[in-house]
Design a protein around this motif. Structure first.
Motif, short mmCIF file in Angstrom:
data_model
loop_
_atom_site.label_atom_id
_atom_site.label_comp_id
_atom_site.label_asym_id
_atom_site.label_seq_id
_atom_site.Cartn_x
_atom_site.Cartn_y
_atom_site.Cartn_z
N ALA A 38 8.36 16.45 27.37
CA ALA A 38 9.73 15.94 27.19
C ALA A 38 9.68 14.69 26.33
CB ALA A 38 10.35 15.64 28.55
N GLU A 82 17.35 26.53 31.12
CA GLU A 82 18.19 25.43 31.60
C GLU A 82 18.14 24.30 30.57
OE1 GLU A 82 16.65 24.39 35.43
OE2 GLU A 82 17.02 26.38 36.28
N ASP A 84 17.39 21.29 30.95
CA ASP A 84 16.19 20.46 31.12
C ASP A 84 14.93 21.09 30.53
OD1 ASP A 84 16.97 18.93 34.36
OD2 ASP A 84 17.58 18.48 32.30
N ASP A 85 15.03 22.34 30.10
CA ASP A 85 13.88 22.98 29.46
C ASP A 85 13.72 22.51 28.01
OD1 ASP A 85 14.59 26.15 31.10
OD2 ASP A 85 13.40 24.44 31.79
#
Lengths: 117, 110
Positions: A38, A82, A84-85
């Motif tokens: 991330a 999602e 957040d992926d």
């Protein structure tokens, strides 16, 4: 000696869709690991494949799955995407599954930047 | 508390400076310690690796491990603008899967 190559370099998907990312390992390497990075974070281990079998898994749900092929290329599949992926997905190859990375350092590709909208 | 802590920076230094990058960790089982360099839009590349406590030198780079303090460092001598990158520490114990820090962004300005 060719390095680790990943495709595609960038990808934009919609929440709920499925995605497949591809990796070609460095010549002679029989182990492949996948990491999620991330923004502003270090790589997080997803799973590792050795001789086409999953050889370790990090804290990721089952919708993250993988394959390794006899030629040591591999795929990362993510279902039901999602938001957040969204991250950089890194593939790393090495020589020996089960060996300390001290003796078998990871060789990373340049990653696939996945954006989920 | 995360297993591996690393200050994200950015750390900005003039060309020629000595740079010190550090990580702390909490897992006593870690025995192998690595430093990776990651340029923008690239994957990490292995710079240095060390086993247990002590120092290891490679050109302008020195890796230092203090297991008693659970503290590792990477020193860069005579830093160059081309050293500008994110530096990731990583470590592993009995597992072959390294745990990474979040990385420190280094900027070396001319």
């Amino acid at each position: 000696e060719t390095g680790v190559t990943q495709s595609p370099t960038h990808l934009i998907k919609t929440r709920g869709q499925q995605v497949t990312l591809r990796c070609s390992s460095q010549s002679g390497h029989n182990t492949v690991s996948w990491y999620q990075q991330a923004l502003g974070q270090g790589p997080q281990f997803i799973f590792q494949y050795y001789r086409e079998e999953e050889n370790g898994r990090g804290n990721f749900p089952p919708r993250f799955s993988g394959l390794q092929f006899p030629n040591y290329s591999s795929e990362l599949n993510v279902n039901a995407l999602e938001l957040d992926d969204s991250a950089l997905y890194l593939c790393a190859s090495s020589l020996a599954g089960g060996a300390s990375s001290y003796n078998s350092p990871l060789h990373f590709g340049n990653g696939t930047r996945l954006t989920v909208t | 508390q995360k297993e591996v802590e690393q200050d994200p920076g950015p750390l900005s230094v003039p060309e020629g400076a000595i740079v010190s990058l550090n990580c702390t960790y909490s897992n006593s089982a870690f025995q192998y310690f690595m430093w990776y360099r990651q340029y923008s839009r690239k994957g990490p590349e292995l710079l240095m690796y060390t086993y247990s406590s002590g120092n290891k030198e490679d050109g302008r780079f020195t890796a230092q491990v203090d297991k008693s303090s659970k503290y590792i460092s990477l020193f860069i001598r005579d830093s160059q603008p081309s050293d500008s990158a994110t530096y990731l520490c990583a470590m592993t114990g009995g597992s072959y899967i390294p745990t990474f820090g979040r990385g420190t962004s280094l900027i070396v300005h001319p």
